[in-house]
Design an enzyme around this catalytic site. Sequence first.
Site, PDB file in Angstrom:
ATOM      1  N   ASP A 215       0.867  -1.177   0.000  1.00  0.00           N
ATOM      2  CA  ASP A 215       0.000   0.000   0.000  1.00  0.00           C
ATOM      3  C   ASP A 215       0.905   1.230   0.000  1.00  0.00           C
ATOM      4  O   ASP A 215       2.043   1.160  -0.463  1.00  0.00           O
ATOM      5  CB  ASP A 215      -0.968  -0.035   1.187  1.00  0.00           C
ATOM      6  CG  ASP A 215      -2.300   0.651   0.890  1.00  0.00           C
ATOM      7  OD1 ASP A 215      -2.259   1.867   0.615  1.00  0.00           O
ATOM      8  OD2 ASP A 215      -3.349  -0.001   0.920  1.00  0.00           O
ATOM      9  N   HIS A 238       2.192   1.922  -3.159  1.00  0.00           N
ATOM     10  CA  HIS A 238       1.270   2.873  -3.774  1.00  0.00           C
ATOM     11  C   HIS A 238       1.787   4.302  -3.731  1.00  0.00           C
ATOM     12  O   HIS A 238       1.033   5.246  -3.953  1.00  0.00           O
ATOM     13  CB  HIS A 238      -0.099   2.796  -3.095  1.00  0.00           C
ATOM     14  CG  HIS A 238      -0.810   1.492  -3.302  1.00  0.00           C
ATOM     15  ND1 HIS A 238      -2.079   1.252  -2.816  1.00  0.00           N
ATOM     16  CD2 HIS A 238      -0.426   0.356  -3.941  1.00  0.00           C
ATOM     17  CE1 HIS A 238      -2.441   0.005  -3.148  1.00  0.00           C
ATOM     18  NE2 HIS A 238      -1.453  -0.550  -3.818  1.00  0.00           N
TER      19      HIS A 238
END
Length: 395
Positions: A215, A238
């Site tokens: 993430d 991310h």
Amino acid sequence: MSKNLSIATICLLVLLASTVHANVFDVKTYGAKPNADITQALSNAWKDACAAIGSSKVVVPAGTYKLGLVSLKGPCKGPIEVQVEGTLQAPVDPGYFKGSDGWVVFERIDQFTLSGSGSFDGQGQMAWKQNDCSKTFNCKTLAVNIRFNFITNSLVRDIKSLNSKNFHINLLGCKNFIFQHVTITAPGDSPNTDGIHIGRSSGINITDTNIATGDDCISMGDGSQDVTINKVTCGPGHGISIGSLGKYTNEEPVSGIRVIGCTLTDTTNGIRIKTWPSNPTSGSATDMHFEDIIMNNVANPIIIDQVYCPWNQCKAQVPSKIKLSNMSFKGIRGTSSTREAVKLVCSSGIPCEKVELADIDLVYKGPEGPATSTCANVKPTISGKQNPAACTVQA
């Protein structure tokens, strides 16, 4: 930025000096043995160290140890350090935590140091399979590897976080806190494993840190103020994000963010500011600056997304009430894995103000053609090289 760094340097020097002649509390003295559960031994060592007059140090020596849910709380009588040289392993079954949101929790401590070459291994593989956050708005609570709640004038250096069930590191209500040479690792497909999440904290400095996870490498939630991120490598993951903001009521403003000298590789986003539309209340984020950043095969290298609405959990047609202002993107260069290399999509209700693009050089070599730059509800100030040309697409 100079103010942040000077405070961080002073804090670091004071902490290093304070632990030179510390009283040592080795968990082996409290019955800890390799390949066995040391939850009680660590808790008892902490209790004695925290109560000791003067500087103290809790030591977890080399070896592999089992560790259950543990909460190490202050205030303590003096500066205190936890030095982890071994590998701490969390319970594999997420059901063990019975809804608790943290595995190792440090809380309400001043002049604290977490150090050592050891690892916090969340053993999150089973939990990832049970993660339903992509389908459920109020998804099941999973344990964060390390929680820092209301920590002040403190330092984390050299430690490793592996395979967390949820976020690796979470900060809440912290002030004047340095992270130096931290390593965070989880597979690129491990859900919700943000590297470091900052919430309602100020004077946070993250430097010389390597993050590879599933993430955001670093995410900054509401109330993040005076945060400096310097020389961080990110990928997979991310990217480095501010937000998401505006999902909840009574969120606090974001300000004073500096992201400098970082390198992102094979991430699904680069540097990102994201706010929800259809907010319950208004809010703001200002004084956010990104400079001297290298992108290697990064999707969406520069992105402002004020219609952030994953899994259709909101009314995307209602404009965001989060006001974004005083933002700069300077010296952002490298390669984009998506044709849309720059995307500045601001709120139609409260357009972005004082946005600067300077010396942008992002190359896309895919089949769709050269890289593009999309703008909506924003009129950025342009200077230096612009590749792609700024705002070639008006959304």
